[in-house]
Design an enzyme around this catalytic site. Sequence first.
Site, short mmCIF file in Angstrom:
data_model
loop_
_atom_site.label_atom_id
_atom_site.label_comp_id
_atom_site.label_asym_id
_atom_site.label_seq_id
_atom_site.Cartn_x
_atom_site.Cartn_y
_atom_site.Cartn_z
N SER A 20 0.83 -1.21 0.00
CA SER A 20 0.00 0.00 0.00
C SER A 20 0.87 1.26 0.00
O SER A 20 0.59 2.22 -0.72
CB SER A 20 -0.89 0.02 1.25
N ARG A 24 1.43 4.29 -3.00
CA ARG A 24 1.15 5.70 -2.69
C ARG A 24 2.39 6.57 -2.89
O ARG A 24 2.28 7.73 -3.27
CB ARG A 24 0.63 5.81 -1.26
N GLY A 91 -6.08 -3.54 -7.62
CA GLY A 91 -7.23 -2.71 -7.25
C GLY A 91 -6.78 -1.36 -6.75
O GLY A 91 -7.41 -0.33 -7.02
N ARG A 119 -13.95 -6.65 -10.54
CA ARG A 119 -14.05 -6.06 -9.20
C ARG A 119 -14.92 -4.79 -9.21
O ARG A 119 -14.94 -4.07 -10.19
CB ARG A 119 -12.64 -5.79 -8.66
N ASP A 312 -6.49 -8.28 4.71
CA ASP A 312 -5.72 -9.13 3.80
C ASP A 312 -5.07 -10.32 4.52
O ASP A 312 -4.57 -11.24 3.87
CB ASP A 312 -4.64 -8.31 3.09
N LYS A 339 -12.29 -9.31 -3.23
CA LYS A 339 -10.84 -9.09 -3.36
C LYS A 339 -10.37 -9.72 -4.68
O LYS A 339 -11.17 -9.96 -5.57
CB LYS A 339 -10.12 -9.70 -2.15
N ARG A 385 -2.51 -14.02 -2.35
CA ARG A 385 -2.62 -14.30 -0.90
C ARG A 385 -3.08 -15.73 -0.66
O ARG A 385 -2.73 -16.35 0.35
CB ARG A 385 -3.54 -13.29 -0.22
#
Length: 426
Positions: A20, A24, A91, A119, A312, A339, A385
């Site tokens: 994440s 960013r 996503g 999604r 997650d 997800k 995952r």
Amino acid sequence: MKLSPAKSIRGSVAVPGDKSISHRSVMLGSIARGTTEIHGFLEGADCLSTISCFRHMGVDIENKNDVVTVHGKGLHGLSAPSVPLDCGNSGTTTRLISGILAAQGFSAVLTGDASIQKRPMGRIITPLSMMGADIKSIHGNDCAPLQITGKPLSGICYDSPVASAQVKSAILLAGLYAEGETRVTEPQISRNHTELMLKFFGADIRTEGSSAMVRQTPELYGNQITVPGDISSAVYFAAAGMILPNSEVLIKNVGINPTRAGLLTVCKAMGADLTPINEDHSGSEPTADLLVRSSSLHGTVIQGSVIPAMIDELPTVALMACFAQGRTIIKDAAELKVKESNRIALVAENLRAMGADVTETDDGMIIDGGRPLHGASISAHKDHRLAMTFAIAALAAEGTTELQDADCVSISYPNFYTDLKRLVRS
Ligand code: S3P
């Protein structure tokens, strides 16, 4: 991939950078003025998709000697891409870039792989449209591909129906460009990496409970970022350490931002032998080393506000619950169905195939622990995952497991099997 049982897992590992935060740092670096240097960037396919999208919008991004350098274009300096922007499996890339594209002086198409094209994007189309954005699902099914044409935006007060950092972040990024103030309120707080990084880059942003407010911002300023290790990658080694006998593993430099570290709360509730050590709270994203040993786990109820803080990690926690005494109930986690795959259905199906007692519910799972797992033929359904969770399950099962789509770990952890192999004692 064929996987055999392990006797134990021992040693130390530094997991790759947080996914994440890596996304960013490239996004904010691209729309900031000046240079952003990123250390510890995650070289996974998802984050490389983000780099590729910004390169297509004219941003010069170097990636060498373990440092990613983004030569920012400023808030209004992106250029129209000449091809559809390919977000791959990500996503985060799709939803966050949508917020930025909503305010640019050009039109662009965002697309991605088969999973991304299924999604839900209505959750960002609705609030961005309320701000004045021109954003359409090309096939009219509220999914990608999305066509976005930049427009002047106005701030809104938005009560999000879901606790989703991707939704919140898309709105806040659009809010940088929107007249007045933009406010997003969530039912529970989701990860706050966007808020922390926007502040670090000079945006006028504040938070109040589960609301975040941003004002139209004249300029962001490039900065140095050190990305902590990803707790969502640490969970696999933590789980292996707990469920295999005679195990001890030290997972170094893991991000423990409270909006992300619900795993630590739940591990404690399950009686796990997990100790955060060497905590460092000096930066905006706190870190610790996690020392994990074989544990006598017991069941617990996982629900409410802790869910977004560990969303997650839930597939792996479901695996841990198979080795716990008694019943574990996971609820309020319907988001798992949307997800990279339907993680409620597929985790339950795969764990059952290995002999576990798991019932799927509308918003989670009920797991009765204590049944030994056996090897089986398992598909990760191209969900990274699931691949990593079932690689760990295979170590703790009797007999051989055949894991299909094992290579999709490259989405978030390209060296996963190498790191795992180094720690496993067979
Ligand atoms: C992410 C937010 C979460 C998470 C995803 C990464 C992010 O998704 O599941 O892996 O970087 O903002 P949602 O926002 O859909 O909950």
